[in-house]
Motif scaffolding. Structure first.
Motif, PDB file in Angstrom:
ATOM      1  N   GLN A 125     -11.761   2.348 -14.416  1.00  0.00           N
ATOM      2  CA  GLN A 125     -12.744   3.392 -14.132  1.00  0.00           C
ATOM      3  C   GLN A 125     -12.838   3.875 -12.808  1.00  0.00           C
ATOM      4  O   GLN A 125     -12.735   5.068 -12.514  1.00  0.00           O
ATOM      5  CB  GLN A 125     -13.944   3.100 -14.866  1.00  0.00           C
ATOM      6  N   ILE A 126     -12.859   3.078 -11.835  1.00  0.00           N
ATOM      7  CA  ILE A 126     -12.987   3.423 -10.670  1.00  0.00           C
ATOM      8  C   ILE A 126     -11.584   4.175  -9.997  1.00  0.00           C
ATOM      9  O   ILE A 126     -11.708   5.033  -9.378  1.00  0.00           O
ATOM     10  CB  ILE A 126     -13.257   2.045  -9.722  1.00  0.00           C
ATOM     11  N   GLU A 127     -10.582   3.580 -10.252  1.00  0.00           N
ATOM     12  CA  GLU A 127      -9.149   4.247 -10.011  1.00  0.00           C
ATOM     13  C   GLU A 127      -9.009   5.423 -10.761  1.00  0.00           C
ATOM     14  O   GLU A 127      -8.827   6.662  -9.854  1.00  0.00           O
ATOM     15  CB  GLU A 127      -7.987   3.446 -10.610  1.00  0.00           C
ATOM     16  N   LYS A 128      -9.456   5.768 -12.044  1.00  0.00           N
ATOM     17  CA  LYS A 128      -9.552   6.989 -12.443  1.00  0.00           C
ATOM     18  C   LYS A 128     -10.466   8.090 -12.013  1.00  0.00           C
ATOM     19  O   LYS A 128     -10.178   9.276 -11.513  1.00  0.00           O
ATOM     20  CB  LYS A 128      -9.933   6.881 -14.171  1.00  0.00           C
ATOM     21  N   ASP A 129     -11.749   7.602 -11.650  1.00  0.00           N
ATOM     22  CA  ASP A 129     -12.715   8.590 -11.033  1.00  0.00           C
ATOM     23  C   ASP A 129     -11.964   8.761  -9.513  1.00  0.00           C
ATOM     24  O   ASP A 129     -12.024  10.277  -8.998  1.00  0.00           O
ATOM     25  CB  ASP A 129     -13.934   7.822 -10.847  1.00  0.00           C
ATOM     26  N   LYS A 172      -8.353   0.887  -0.783  1.00  0.00           N
ATOM     27  CA  LYS A 172      -9.035  -0.409  -0.783  1.00  0.00           C
ATOM     28  C   LYS A 172      -9.150  -1.234  -2.212  1.00  0.00           C
ATOM     29  O   LYS A 172      -9.250  -2.186  -2.371  1.00  0.00           O
ATOM     30  CB  LYS A 172     -10.360  -0.179  -0.082  1.00  0.00           C
ATOM     31  N   VAL A 173      -9.558  -0.217  -3.028  1.00  0.00           N
ATOM     32  CA  VAL A 173      -9.722  -0.811  -4.425  1.00  0.00           C
ATOM     33  C   VAL A 173      -8.261  -1.283  -4.783  1.00  0.00           C
ATOM     34  O   VAL A 173      -8.455  -2.508  -5.529  1.00  0.00           O
ATOM     35  CB  VAL A 173     -10.011   0.606  -5.531  1.00  0.00           C
ATOM     36  N   TYR A 174      -7.277  -0.782  -4.740  1.00  0.00           N
ATOM     37  CA  TYR A 174      -5.952  -1.302  -5.182  1.00  0.00           C
ATOM     38  C   TYR A 174      -5.879  -2.830  -4.352  1.00  0.00           C
ATOM     39  O   TYR A 174      -5.186  -3.731  -5.027  1.00  0.00           O
ATOM     40  CB  TYR A 174      -4.699  -0.650  -4.853  1.00  0.00           C
ATOM     41  N   MET A 175      -6.207  -2.952  -3.217  1.00  0.00           N
ATOM     42  CA  MET A 175      -6.177  -4.071  -2.333  1.00  0.00           C
ATOM     43  C   MET A 175      -6.996  -5.200  -3.060  1.00  0.00           C
ATOM     44  O   MET A 175      -6.436  -6.389  -3.128  1.00  0.00           O
ATOM     45  CB  MET A 175      -6.490  -3.816  -0.859  1.00  0.00           C
ATOM     46  N   PHE A 176      -7.912  -4.892  -3.272  1.00  0.00           N
ATOM     47  CA  PHE A 176      -8.951  -5.959  -3.927  1.00  0.00           C
ATOM     48  C   PHE A 176      -8.389  -6.527  -5.536  1.00  0.00           C
ATOM     49  O   PHE A 176      -9.018  -7.642  -5.944  1.00  0.00           O
ATOM     50  CB  PHE A 176     -10.304  -5.451  -4.016  1.00  0.00           C
ATOM     51  N   GLN A 177      -7.312  -5.435  -5.841  1.00  0.00           N
ATOM     52  CA  GLN A 177      -6.569  -6.082  -7.025  1.00  0.00           C
ATOM     53  C   GLN A 177      -5.324  -6.529  -6.938  1.00  0.00           C
ATOM     54  O   GLN A 177      -4.545  -6.864  -7.711  1.00  0.00           O
ATOM     55  CB  GLN A 177      -6.520  -4.911  -8.185  1.00  0.00           C
ATOM     56  N   SER A 178      -4.877  -6.989  -5.568  1.00  0.00           N
ATOM     57  CA  SER A 178      -3.516  -7.250  -5.291  1.00  0.00           C
ATOM     58  C   SER A 178      -2.454  -6.334  -5.808  1.00  0.00           C
ATOM     59  O   SER A 178      -1.399  -6.777  -6.137  1.00  0.00           O
ATOM     60  CB  SER A 178      -3.384  -8.670  -5.571  1.00  0.00           C
ATOM     61  N   LYS A 179      -2.735  -5.194  -6.009  1.00  0.00           N
ATOM     62  CA  LYS A 179      -1.874  -3.835  -6.358  1.00  0.00           C
ATOM     63  C   LYS A 179      -1.226  -3.591  -5.204  1.00  0.00           C
ATOM     64  O   LYS A 179      -1.484  -2.415  -4.672  1.00  0.00           O
ATOM     65  CB  LYS A 179      -2.398  -2.797  -7.091  1.00  0.00           C
ATOM     66  N   PHE A 180      -0.423  -4.221  -4.315  1.00  0.00           N
ATOM     67  CA  PHE A 180       0.051  -3.888  -3.137  1.00  0.00           C
ATOM     68  C   PHE A 180       1.027  -2.846  -2.766  1.00  0.00           C
ATOM     69  O   PHE A 180       0.889  -1.849  -2.082  1.00  0.00           O
ATOM     70  CB  PHE A 180       0.844  -5.370  -2.409  1.00  0.00           C
ATOM     71  N   ALA A 198       1.234   2.711  -0.661  1.00  0.00           N
ATOM     72  CA  ALA A 198       1.785   4.031  -1.132  1.00  0.00           C
ATOM     73  C   ALA A 198       0.586   5.188  -0.699  1.00  0.00           C
ATOM     74  O   ALA A 198       0.652   6.287  -0.027  1.00  0.00           O
ATOM     75  CB  ALA A 198       2.278   4.529  -2.418  1.00  0.00           C
ATOM     76  N   ILE A 199      -0.533   4.799  -1.165  1.00  0.00           N
ATOM     77  CA  ILE A 199      -1.817   5.744  -0.868  1.00  0.00           C
ATOM     78  C   ILE A 199      -2.416   5.681   0.437  1.00  0.00           C
ATOM     79  O   ILE A 199      -3.002   6.539   0.968  1.00  0.00           O
ATOM     80  CB  ILE A 199      -2.968   5.411  -2.221  1.00  0.00           C
ATOM     81  N   LEU A 200      -2.332   4.144   0.928  1.00  0.00           N
ATOM     82  CA  LEU A 200      -2.844   3.990   2.311  1.00  0.00           C
ATOM     83  C   LEU A 200      -1.811   4.672   3.400  1.00  0.00           C
ATOM     84  O   LEU A 200      -2.329   5.139   4.472  1.00  0.00           O
ATOM     85  CB  LEU A 200      -3.024   2.653   2.590  1.00  0.00           C
ATOM     86  N   LEU A 228      -5.926  -2.545   6.443  1.00  0.00           N
ATOM     87  CA  LEU A 228      -5.429  -2.458   4.996  1.00  0.00           C
ATOM     88  C   LEU A 228      -3.890  -2.079   4.730  1.00  0.00           C
ATOM     89  O   LEU A 228      -3.014  -2.946   4.042  1.00  0.00           O
ATOM     90  CB  LEU A 228      -6.406  -1.870   4.149  1.00  0.00           C
ATOM     91  N   TYR A 229      -3.550  -1.190   5.501  1.00  0.00           N
ATOM     92  CA  TYR A 229      -2.246  -0.728   5.263  1.00  0.00           C
ATOM     93  C   TYR A 229      -1.049  -1.648   5.912  1.00  0.00           C
ATOM     94  O   TYR A 229      -0.104  -1.987   5.314  1.00  0.00           O
ATOM     95  CB  TYR A 229      -1.931   0.577   5.796  1.00  0.00           C
ATOM     96  N   ALA A 230      -1.513  -2.174   7.028  1.00  0.00           N
ATOM     97  CA  ALA A 230      -0.747  -3.409   7.701  1.00  0.00           C
ATOM     98  C   ALA A 230      -0.821  -4.436   6.625  1.00  0.00           C
ATOM     99  O   ALA A 230       0.405  -5.206   6.264  1.00  0.00           O
ATOM    100  CB  ALA A 230      -1.565  -3.750   9.112  1.00  0.00           C
ATOM    101  N   GLU A 231      -1.853  -4.906   6.222  1.00  0.00           N
ATOM    102  CA  GLU A 231      -1.818  -5.789   4.916  1.00  0.00           C
ATOM    103  C   GLU A 231      -1.135  -5.641   3.903  1.00  0.00           C
ATOM    104  O   GLU A 231      -0.306  -6.488   3.157  1.00  0.00           O
ATOM    105  CB  GLU A 231      -3.192  -6.240   4.643  1.00  0.00           C
TER     106      GLU A 231
END
Length: 477
Positions: free
Chosen positions: A185-189, A220-228, A233-235, A364-367
């Motif tokens: 839901q966070i991603e969708k919003d 950041k939300v993607y990073m917390f789910q390890s969706k690297f 792409a978004i960062l 975050l982008y570097a990570e």
């Protein structure tokens, strides 16, 4: 100014009134308040804007204390005797489901979500331009996503309330959604918000959520789910649109708010109107009296010697980030970056609280690049931060060494900003890092409690479980 008295879900019922103030720091609306029934409100664009501004205003009490959950439990911060009563549980990792601090945080998050849901529920009714309507929708979705991001990081799966609560039975009908469902839901919003929000604002609207802020939070939300891959792409898009890095000492300080490093921040307004922050009162060492700033502090969110000594020699961030004050045998490493001499006796600071910074995005982008096996490119991003900080660039590192270096940079760059504890958890290093901290550094006010993996989630507050029998408790509590 109108106030709408409403009933919302905390998930228990929470009654409160909309507090209306402008997002522009130089303006506070002081029109006498009135009470308007729900069924006669939200009929004009002004009503919708008022509810939305109430959502922004509700961030102020949240981020006056959010460091207590995102920083104090970590190896970066600690309490002293004078601050033990308020935040000792967070510092010592001894919180329980009965913690008043956790109950208060839960209620405040859901209050802000209620404001956002009200806007989304009623925004289609009043006449207004499509551009304005889309902007209100995008801002409300951003704020709702931000609150659920706080909730899911702290508690895991939580009740997912996406509509206005209109009855007690409705309020008590929610189960805990899975963490995956909350993140979805966070991603969708955020995706929908980014599609309709402007990239910037002018004049009185400066400080509202932008498309850049929505994309930065989504990364950041993607990073917390390890969706690297998705995070990279978004960062990358945010990194390419946010300009160049500011010197660290130009990011923090009175009058420096809404600079180009700040992607989104909670807007505080000093001057005695009840809209300022309490950072000086919270962070200044109490023994210093009023020698550091005009108020006597509580010593909350004080740094540790562990944090102070982890800065590399020559790092020009240290003097801006951390102040040092000695009192007898105690040394206070306080959050200097948020403390200014001009704060008055009413402790109404005017400086904002950063939630998303360009420097945070770069790291975050570097990570993400490094986790996607693009270590050379990751070091290019990392070195933007290091060069700005008067440190030698890193070259030729392995992926493992680059990971450790990026994690170190996040620790010092973002110290005191409420990121460290959640970073340790998402990296899976909370237990060993905190065990090493406990072994090597003696806290100022007693020993840290048992460090176990179940501390990665806070407990669901007891009161919420008592009121809503559908809620279950997190493991370990």
């Amino acid at each position: 100014m109108k106030i709408n008295k409403i009933i919302i879900c905390s998930i228990s019922l929470l009654t409160f009134s909309l507090v209306i103030t402008s997002c522009k720091k130089s303006f506070v609306e002081l029109t006498p308040k009135g009470i308007v029934p729900v069924n006669t409100f939200y009929n004009t664009e002004i009503d919708i804007k008022s509810a939305l501004t109430g959502a922004y205003s509700s961030l102020r009490p949240i981020y006056n204390e959010q460091y207590g959950f995102g920083e104090l439990p970590s190896d970066n911060a600690q309490t002293y005797g004078e601050s033990e009563v308020l935040y000792g549980e967070q510092d010592k990792l001894t919180w329980t489901a009965n913690s008043a601090n956790l109950q208060g945080a839960w209620a405040r998050f859901y209050a802000a979500i209620a404001y956002a849901n009200i806007v989304l529920e009623h925004v289609a009714t009043p006449p207004m331009t499509d551009a304005n309507r889309n902007s209100y929708i995008g801002q409300a979705k951003f704020l709702r996503a931000l609150m659920y991001f706080n909730l899911v990081r702290m508690f895991g799966g939580v009740p997912l309330v996406l509509n206005e609560i209109t009855s007690e039975s409705q309020a008590y009908s929610y189960n805990r959604a899975s963490a995956a469902a909350v993140y979805a839901q966070i991603e969708k919003d955020l995706t929908e918000a980014a599609a309709v929000l402007p990239a910037s604002y002018t004049s009185a609207d400066v400080g509202r959520a932008t498309s850049i802020a929505a994309n930065a939070l989504l990364g950041k939300v993607y990073m917390f789910q390890s969706k690297f891959p998705q995070a990279e792409a978004i960062l990358a898009t945010v990194a390419s649109t946010s300009g160049t890095l500011l010197p660290y000492d130009q990011i923090f300080g009175q009058g420096k708010d809404n600079n180009r490093d700040i992607i989104f921040a909670v807007q505080y307004i000093g001057g005695g109107f009840g809209e300022g922050n309490t950072f000086a009162r919270s962070f200044v060492p109490q023994p210093s009296g009023t020698t550091i700033t005009a108020v006597t502090g509580n010593s909350n969110n004080s740094g540790t010697r562990d944090l102070y000594t982890t800065f590399e020699p020559g790092d020009n961030r240290l003097n801006t980030a951390i102040g040092v004050y000695a009192s007898g045998t105690l040394i206070y490493y306080y959050a200097k970056k948020f403390v200014y001499q001009s704060v008055g006796a009413n402790s109404e600071g005017d400086n904002d609280w950063p939630i998303l910074r360009y420097s945070d995005v770069i790291l975050l982008y570097a990570e993400a690049l490094n986790e996607n096996n693009k270590t050379t490119q990751a070091l290019t991003q990392l070195n933007l931060i290091r060069t700005r900080s008067n440190l030698a660039p890193k070259t030729g590192l392995s992926q493992t060494d680059a990971r450790a270096t990026i994690q170190h940079e996040r620790r010092v760059e973002l110290c005191f900003e409420g990121e460290r504890w959640f970073d340790l958890i998402r990296w899976g290093t909370m237990v060993p890092v905190m065990q090493a901290h406990k072994a090597n550094f003696v806290p100022a006010n007693g020993q840290i409690g048992n460090i176990v993996s179940t501390l990665a989630l806070y407990p669901i507050p007891t009161r919420e479980i008592q009121l809503n029998k559908n809620l279950t408790q997190n493991p370990g509590y």
